[in-house]
Design a protein around this motif. Structure first.
Motif, short mmCIF file in Angstrom:
data_model
loop_
_atom_site.label_atom_id
_atom_site.label_comp_id
_atom_site.label_asym_id
_atom_site.label_seq_id
_atom_site.Cartn_x
_atom_site.Cartn_y
_atom_site.Cartn_z
N ALA A 122 33.45 -42.64 -51.08
CA ALA A 122 34.49 -41.77 -50.56
C ALA A 122 33.96 -40.76 -49.54
CB ALA A 122 35.17 -41.02 -51.70
N ALA A 123 32.62 -40.68 -49.39
CA ALA A 123 32.02 -39.73 -48.46
C ALA A 123 32.46 -40.05 -47.05
CB ALA A 123 30.50 -39.77 -48.58
N GLN A 124 32.54 -39.02 -46.22
CA GLN A 124 32.95 -39.21 -44.84
C GLN A 124 32.15 -38.29 -43.93
OE1 GLN A 124 36.98 -37.91 -44.00
NE2 GLN A 124 36.94 -36.41 -45.62
N ASP A 125 32.02 -38.70 -42.66
CA ASP A 125 31.40 -37.83 -41.68
C ASP A 125 32.31 -36.62 -41.46
OD1 ASP A 125 29.39 -39.70 -41.31
OD2 ASP A 125 30.48 -40.71 -39.70
N GLU A 126 31.70 -35.52 -41.05
CA GLU A 126 32.48 -34.33 -40.71
C GLU A 126 32.07 -33.84 -39.32
OE1 GLU A 126 32.43 -31.26 -43.63
OE2 GLU A 126 32.93 -32.62 -45.30
N TYR A 127 33.05 -33.66 -38.46
CA TYR A 127 32.84 -33.16 -37.11
C TYR A 127 33.48 -31.78 -37.01
CZ TYR A 127 31.82 -38.02 -35.74
OH TYR A 127 31.29 -39.29 -35.63
N ARG A 128 32.71 -30.79 -36.54
CA ARG A 128 33.25 -29.45 -36.33
C ARG A 128 32.94 -29.03 -34.89
NH1 ARG A 128 34.88 -26.96 -40.91
NH2 ARG A 128 34.27 -27.98 -42.88
N ARG B 265 44.24 -16.70 -22.34
CA ARG B 265 43.89 -17.90 -23.08
C ARG B 265 44.26 -17.75 -24.55
NH1 ARG B 265 40.11 -20.56 -20.06
NH2 ARG B 265 39.11 -21.57 -21.83
N VAL B 266 44.34 -18.88 -25.24
CA VAL B 266 44.58 -18.88 -26.67
C VAL B 266 43.59 -19.83 -27.32
CG1 VAL B 266 47.03 -18.30 -26.52
CG2 VAL B 266 46.32 -20.71 -26.49
N LYS B 267 43.36 -19.63 -28.61
CA LYS B 267 42.52 -20.55 -29.38
C LYS B 267 43.42 -21.32 -30.33
CE LYS B 267 38.31 -19.81 -30.57
NZ LYS B 267 37.02 -19.36 -31.19
N ARG B 268 43.33 -22.65 -30.23
CA ARG B 268 44.14 -23.52 -31.08
C ARG B 268 43.23 -24.23 -32.08
NH1 ARG B 268 49.23 -24.19 -28.97
NH2 ARG B 268 49.50 -23.53 -26.80
N GLY B 269 43.62 -24.19 -33.33
CA GLY B 269 42.89 -24.91 -34.36
C GLY B 269 43.55 -26.25 -34.63
N LEU B 270 42.78 -27.32 -34.56
CA LEU B 270 43.28 -28.68 -34.77
C LEU B 270 42.50 -29.31 -35.91
CD1 LEU B 270 43.24 -29.70 -30.99
CD2 LEU B 270 45.18 -28.77 -32.27
N ARG B 271 43.20 -29.80 -36.93
CA ARG B 271 42.54 -30.31 -38.13
C ARG B 271 43.07 -31.70 -38.50
NH1 ARG B 271 40.29 -26.49 -36.56
NH2 ARG B 271 39.66 -24.59 -37.67
N ALA B 272 42.14 -32.58 -38.88
CA ALA B 272 42.53 -33.91 -39.34
C ALA B 272 41.52 -34.39 -40.37
CB ALA B 272 42.61 -34.89 -38.17
N ASP B 273 41.99 -35.10 -41.37
CA ASP B 273 41.13 -35.57 -42.45
C ASP B 273 41.24 -37.09 -42.57
OD1 ASP B 273 39.36 -35.44 -44.56
OD2 ASP B 273 40.92 -35.07 -46.06
N ARG B 274 40.09 -37.73 -42.76
CA ARG B 274 40.00 -39.17 -42.94
C ARG B 274 40.71 -39.93 -41.82
NH1 ARG B 274 37.12 -40.56 -46.88
NH2 ARG B 274 36.79 -39.18 -48.66
N VAL B 275 40.28 -39.65 -40.59
CA VAL B 275 40.77 -40.38 -39.43
C VAL B 275 39.58 -41.01 -38.72
CG1 VAL B 275 42.80 -38.93 -39.15
CG2 VAL B 275 40.69 -38.32 -37.96
N LYS C 169 36.27 -36.43 -41.09
CA LYS C 169 37.02 -35.18 -41.13
C LYS C 169 36.69 -34.38 -39.88
CE LYS C 169 37.83 -31.16 -44.12
NZ LYS C 169 37.49 -30.54 -45.43
N TYR C 170 37.73 -33.88 -39.21
CA TYR C 170 37.55 -33.15 -37.96
C TYR C 170 38.16 -31.75 -38.05
CZ TYR C 170 36.35 -37.52 -35.55
OH TYR C 170 35.74 -38.68 -35.14
N ALA C 171 37.41 -30.79 -37.54
CA ALA C 171 37.91 -29.43 -37.36
C ALA C 171 37.57 -29.03 -35.93
CB ALA C 171 37.28 -28.48 -38.36
N VAL C 172 38.59 -28.89 -35.08
CA VAL C 172 38.39 -28.60 -33.66
C VAL C 172 39.06 -27.26 -33.34
CG1 VAL C 172 38.77 -29.38 -31.30
CG2 VAL C 172 38.37 -31.06 -33.13
N ASP C 173 38.27 -26.30 -32.88
CA ASP C 173 38.79 -25.03 -32.37
C ASP C 173 38.67 -25.07 -30.86
OD1 ASP C 173 39.49 -23.78 -34.81
OD2 ASP C 173 37.37 -23.44 -35.21
#
Length: 546
Positions: free
Chosen positions: A20-26, A199-209, A170-174
């Motif tokens: 069930a482990a997955q890579d994580e990108y931040r 400018r603005v900072k947008r947080g974009l999150r996705a899991d198991r993609v 899993k991705y977490a993109v700011d």
């Protein structure tokens, strides 16, 4: 001179743990429109989920390194900041070839399964490419491309390092960017936070993609619709706004249909991009795009339903590139065809796709679905493009439709649902599909595999005689093509009643009797457009006159 930016990536490899482990990108990114640059930092957790030690780690790069949108590595460092040995490894996959297509990082000692290996990769990213005017694209489409805007972790298996996108992550993109830019992406967006200089900072999150795509445009307006389980947005230019309601409604309806039959929809959010120029549609993870070109009025429900299905077949499950994606596309097209039929919408587009296949088959092309995609891409134009419609869609749909025809709609829906459930997060192959069909239908399908998957057989049945009697009609149907299949033969009576019989697969000549209390006015071999018959002109009685 083209402006290039730098992007620093910190990769932290932790315990592989279980399957069930997955890579994580931040990612922490800044988009500077004036400079035409994207810069920032990314932390990635690489999981060694193989069963053996790894002497090196590999990351797939954009193979088109000489073009805009590509990336180049400048340094690889360990946790303490020390330089690590690395090199570019050649990537060859059809036309997508490069001597810098893979980043190979040499490890100081073998990495055992479950071991930790922190490292930092420094690379530069060229100006983001554009699909259309005023559209910024950071593309990572695991379904049909090899490019990505960041180093993409590769998996090691029995066949070595894989180009397949078989590592759900899993991705977490700011992302900091112009406040007027409207963004569509793989990640669900949090509320924008103010930054400096407009400018603005947008947080974009996705899991198991399987990948992360970002689109942005100044010309879009966003229209939203909330359902019980999925937040849907439609993003399009002001002059295209009349399409927003229709596209949102089409997506909501298709999702509801699929959920009922195939299980929970894989997305928590879905962004629909509508582009004015061009034709057709495309899908990335949690994103679909529709081109509002010629014929869109008749096709938009099919295009939306087709791309929405790719969130099951392409995101939830993937397939090896060597299999030409036929399992995903074929099953998806059966899904969207049944949706159109059950909802009462036009579904004639699918038989046109079968026509693409029969055309190239008559031209003498090798149409075996088991042939390597790389060989097709090396063949050059036009076959390096035609295969997508002719095999990836046309024959793939025909093969899956014939399997449904053998099992029946209910059993075949069950096969699709079980494959999605049992292989979620993993890969589905043609062998998996055939095995599931054999089990569900309690029949041996080795003959089908030989003709339609590993082979290059042809289907052609012809009405060679018809005898009308007082109580009905006897029709002689002869196998002309090299493949035998229990094709349906349909007769219609004067009052519009439909009678159906099946051919025997073991007979080259079938004599089919349609008893009727009224005149039979028409007989058709292979109705419905699901059979890839090479010569439809001999499939009707009486023979049509011009």
């Amino acid at each position: 001179m083209r402006t290039r930016s730098r992007l620093v990536a910190m990769l932290v490899v932790l315990s592989a743990g279980t399957a069930a482990a997955q890579d994580e990108y931040r990612f922490d990114l800044v988009h500077d429109e004036k400079a035409g640059a994207l810069s920032g930092r990314a932390c990635i957790r690489y999981v060694n989920d193989s069963s053996r030690p790894l002497a090196e780690l590999r990351f797939r790069l954009d193979p088109n390194l000489s073009q805009a949108g590509s990336l180049l590595v400048s340094a690889v460092r360990d946790e303490a900041g020390g330089e690590m040995a690395w090199k570019y490894a050649p990537q060859s996959f059809g036309e997508l070839s490069s001597d810098k297509g893979v980043l190979a990082v040499e490890l100081p000692e073998p990495l055992e399964a479950g071991a930790a290996c922190p490292l930092e990769i420094v690379f530069r990213l060229a100006h983001p490419r554009a699909l259309a005017p005023e559209l910024t694209v950071l593309q990572d489409d695991p379904y049909c491309s090899l490019d990505a805007w960041y180093p993409k972790a590769m998996s090691f298996g029995d066949a070595g390092w894989s180009f397949d996108d078989d590592r759900p992550s899993k991705y977490a993109v700011d992302l900091e960017l112009n406040e007027k830019l409207v963004v569509a992406s793989t990640g669900a967006a949090s509320k924008p936070q103010p930054a400096k200089d407009g400018r603005v900072k947008r947080g974009l999150r996705a899991d198991r993609v399987r990948g992360f795509t970002i689109y942005a445009s100044h010309s879009w307006k966003a229209h939203a619709r909330e359902t019980d389980s999925v937040a849907i947005r439609c993003l399009l230019a002001e002059k295209c706004e009349p399409w927003a309601t229709r596209l949102l409604e089409a997506a909501e309806d298709a999702i509801a249909y699929y959920r009922e039959r195939y299980g929970e929809y894989p997305c928590k959010h879905l962004d629909i991009i509508a582009l004015e120029e061009g034709s057709g549609a495309f899908a990335a993870v949690n994103v679909i795009g529709v081109f509002l070109g010629r014929g869109i009025e008749a096709r938009y429900r099919w295009l939306v339903a087709h791309e929405v299905a790719h969130q099951y077949l392409g995101n939830l499950v993937d397939t090896p590139r060597r299999e030409i994606y036929w399992v995903l596309i074929g099953l998806g097209m059966v899904m969207d065809r049944n949706y159109l039929i059950d909802r009462g919408y036009d579904h004639t587009f699918h038989s046109r796709m079968v026509g693409y296949y029969t055309t190239v088959r008559k031209q003498g092309r090798n149409t075996a679905l088991s042939q390597p995609l790389e060989d097709i891409l090396k063949a050059g134009s036009p076959w390096s493009f035609q295969w997508n419609l002719a095999l990836g869609h046309g024959k793939a749909y025909a093969v899956c439709s014939m399997l449904e025809d053998l099992l029946g709609k209910e059993l075949f829906e069950g096969v699709t649902k079980s494959l999605l459930a049992e292989h979620a997060g993993g890969m589905v192959t043609g062998r998996d599909l055939v095995a599931a069909c054999q089990k569900a239908g309690a029949q041996d399908l080795s003959w089908f595999v030989k003709d339609w998957i590993t082979g290059d057989a042809t289907l052609d049945y012809a009405i060679t005689a018809a005898e009308r009697g007082e109580t009905g009609i006897v029709v002689e149907v002869t196998q002309v093509g090299s493949a035998a299949f229990p094709v349906v033969v349909e007769a219609k009576t004067a009052s519009g009643k439909t009678l159906r019989e099946r051919l025997s697969r073991t007979l080259e000549v079938n004599r089919v009797t349609f008893p009727a209390t009224e005149d039979v006015v028409e007989v058709v071999v292979g109705p419905g457009g699901i059979y890839p018959d090479l010569d439809p002109s001999n499939n009707r009685w009486p023979k049509p006159t011009r």
